[in-house]
Design a protein around this motif. Sequence first.
Motif, PDB file in Angstrom:
ATOM      1  N   TRP A   1      -0.553  -0.833   9.094  1.00 15.86           N
ATOM      2  CA  TRP A   1      -1.893  -0.375   8.857  1.00 15.86           C
ATOM      3  C   TRP A   1      -2.848  -0.722   9.892  1.00 15.86           C
ATOM      4  O   TRP A   1      -3.432   0.164  10.569  1.00 15.86           O
TER       5      TRP A   1
ATOM      6  N   LEU B   1      -1.359   7.471   7.809  1.00 16.79           N
ATOM      7  CA  LEU B   1      -1.948   6.297   6.809  1.00 16.79           C
ATOM      8  C   LEU B   1      -1.748   6.693   5.640  1.00 16.79           C
ATOM      9  O   LEU B   1      -1.402   5.756   4.801  1.00 16.79           O
ATOM     10  N   ILE B   2      -1.566   7.872   4.977  1.00 15.27           N
ATOM     11  CA  ILE B   2      -0.919   7.953   3.560  1.00 15.27           C
ATOM     12  C   ILE B   2       0.549   7.651   3.540  1.00 15.27           C
ATOM     13  O   ILE B   2       0.686   7.004   2.596  1.00 15.27           O
TER      14      ILE B   2
ATOM     15  N   VAL C   1       0.689   3.793   2.954  1.00 18.19           N
ATOM     16  CA  VAL C   1       0.359   3.296   1.492  1.00 18.19           C
ATOM     17  C   VAL C   1       1.158   3.750   0.411  1.00 18.19           C
ATOM     18  O   VAL C   1       1.713   2.926  -0.281  1.00 18.19           O
ATOM     19  N   ARG C   2       1.981   4.973   0.755  1.00 21.53           N
ATOM     20  CA  ARG C   2       3.031   5.402  -0.186  1.00 21.53           C
ATOM     21  C   ARG C   2       4.199   4.342  -0.014  1.00 21.53           C
ATOM     22  O   ARG C   2       4.588   3.948  -1.172  1.00 21.53           O
TER      23      ARG C   2
ATOM     24  N   ALA D   1      -5.878   4.579  -5.635  1.00 19.16           N
ATOM     25  CA  ALA D   1      -5.514   4.476  -4.004  1.00 19.16           C
ATOM     26  C   ALA D   1      -5.870   5.592  -3.175  1.00 19.16           C
ATOM     27  O   ALA D   1      -6.200   5.320  -2.310  1.00 19.16           O
ATOM     28  N   GLY D   2      -5.603   6.896  -3.919  1.00 23.54           N
ATOM     29  CA  GLY D   2      -5.810   8.040  -2.948  1.00 23.54           C
ATOM     30  C   GLY D   2      -7.343   8.163  -2.499  1.00 23.54           C
ATOM     31  O   GLY D   2      -7.785   8.360  -1.605  1.00 23.54           O
TER      32      GLY D   2
ATOM     33  N   LEU E   1      -8.264   5.466  -0.310  1.00 21.09           N
ATOM     34  CA  LEU E   1      -7.634   5.740   1.220  1.00 21.09           C
ATOM     35  C   LEU E   1      -8.462   6.812   1.928  1.00 21.09           C
ATOM     36  O   LEU E   1      -8.670   6.566   3.178  1.00 21.09           O
TER      37      LEU E   1
ATOM     38  N   TRP F   1     -10.203   5.720   5.414  1.00 18.84           N
ATOM     39  CA  TRP F   1      -9.981   6.795   6.561  1.00 18.84           C
ATOM     40  C   TRP F   1     -11.476   6.995   7.334  1.00 18.84           C
ATOM     41  O   TRP F   1     -11.354   6.832   8.613  1.00 18.84           O
TER      42      TRP F   1
ATOM     43  N   VAL G   1      -7.662  -0.497   0.203  1.00 15.70           N
ATOM     44  CA  VAL G   1      -6.801   0.565  -0.112  1.00 15.70           C
ATOM     45  C   VAL G   1      -5.746  -0.022  -0.969  1.00 15.70           C
ATOM     46  O   VAL G   1      -4.920   0.654  -1.421  1.00 15.70           O
TER      47      VAL G   1
END
Lengths: 229, 229
Positions: free
Chosen positions: A94, A140-141, A144-145, A181-182, A185, A189, A226
Amino acid sequence: MTSTARGARARARIEVTTAIKEEARRQLAAEGAARLSLRAVARELGLVSSALYRYFPSRDDLLTALIIDAYDSLGEAAESAHAAVAQEGPRQRWVAVCAAVRRWALAHPHEYALIYGSPVPGYHAPQTTVPAAARVGLLLIGIVRDAHRGPGLTDLPLPADLRPEAERLVADLAPDLPPAAGAALVAAWAQLYGLVGFELFGQFHRVVEDREPFFRHAASRLADQVGLP
Amino acid sequence: MTSTARGARARARIEVTTAIKEEARRQLAAEGAARLSLRAVARELGLVSSALYRYFPSRDDLLTALIIDAYDSLGEAAESAHAAVAQEGPRQRWVAVCAAVRRWALAHPHEYALIYGSPVPGYHAPQTTVPAAARVGLLLIGIVRDAHRGPGLTDLPLPADLRPEAERLVADLAPDLPPAAGAALVAAWAQLYGLVGFELFGQFHRVVEDREPFFRHAASRLADQVGLP
DNA sequence: CAAAAAAGAGAGCACTGCTCTTGCCCCGGA
DNA sequence: TCCGGGGCAAGAGCAGTGCTCTCTTTTTTG
């Protein structure tokens, strides 16, 4: 030589088109978007200004081409920075991506301003730019995923009135992520670009001097936000 | 009537000056900074364009005046929103100020872009704008300082390599604050503008729909980040 | 090989910021 | 009260802009 002849024309067209973009990018880097002049580009290329309109129907179309290139260049910088630390933990990855965005922005301030600063007046970006624009976000997604599937994310608060929006958001973006989390995120961002923009546009002048460690710490705290472990 | 006569001249000058600024602000709000045209302003005022130069030596000087006004307007909006919740806790006050900034930005997008978007090319803001620009920042500093003196701030991490910078920063800004809080405050300040800018400049288009609760939650998490209880 | 398409040149329109000169008129000192 | 000087507006003009239209040349295609 019909086929080569056709090829020659087509090739010439591509060459002139890229030459125009290159010169335009040079002027963009040197002077900024609003000082980008079609006539100056043509002059530099030894063309008359009206000839340029055979390649780009308007100044805005030229700008759009530059915007897409800029998104792609930024996306590529972020992706290659990410690839270099792909074996490390989510937090390191990240921070590496955030740092790459900042580095690219410092190296290409006017291009960054073009894509993330205030929109050029009268200009509204067409849908064409969307895929290129999404690259950093997708990166970035993905981080986190991965963290969610691997070491796990820390639990995040989610107020009741935000839950529907957060659920809609992850449904579109990353259905496997928890809604909180979404939402975090997307906020992170935006905040990343706040940090970069403030540094780039001079708001940190005489406020933050040693900006590299400042930014890295802020990026790491965004990782907290996040839920990265 | 020597004094009134001189006063009449001076008053006329002030009136024309403010009329110019008003018309310029109208065009700024309608079309954006780069479409702000001295000639159009003059036309609308029934003046010839050269006459305008008696009041503003250049387009940039007019822009500077508008920038200062915009900072002041934003600062006033934030301050009055803060005054309305002055009795509440630091977190509520923090969120109220953030929300006021967002509201002002949504109501004055082009003015916001002028002061916090990418700088107008060729233009560099003179020192004159600094005091007006600092108002929102001072407000946020005050909230954190109050919290520090009152209910107390939560402890924040501070990496060793950031400590010198953080100490220098609080020495300038708020000597009574812990260095970690100072650094977090500046970062949060930048991040606030990232959130507002993304919403304003369309990056949340088709990503975040219900933006009010989203923003309020993000602002509240920023409060966490600076250690507000 | 002739017709059609593509590309460049050049003039021109309406606009911009800004400068310079001219003349008016009002204000303030004598 | 008069009169000179200074603030002010006007107008022309310069160099630049995006963009359009027409004309000529060059290349491709049926």
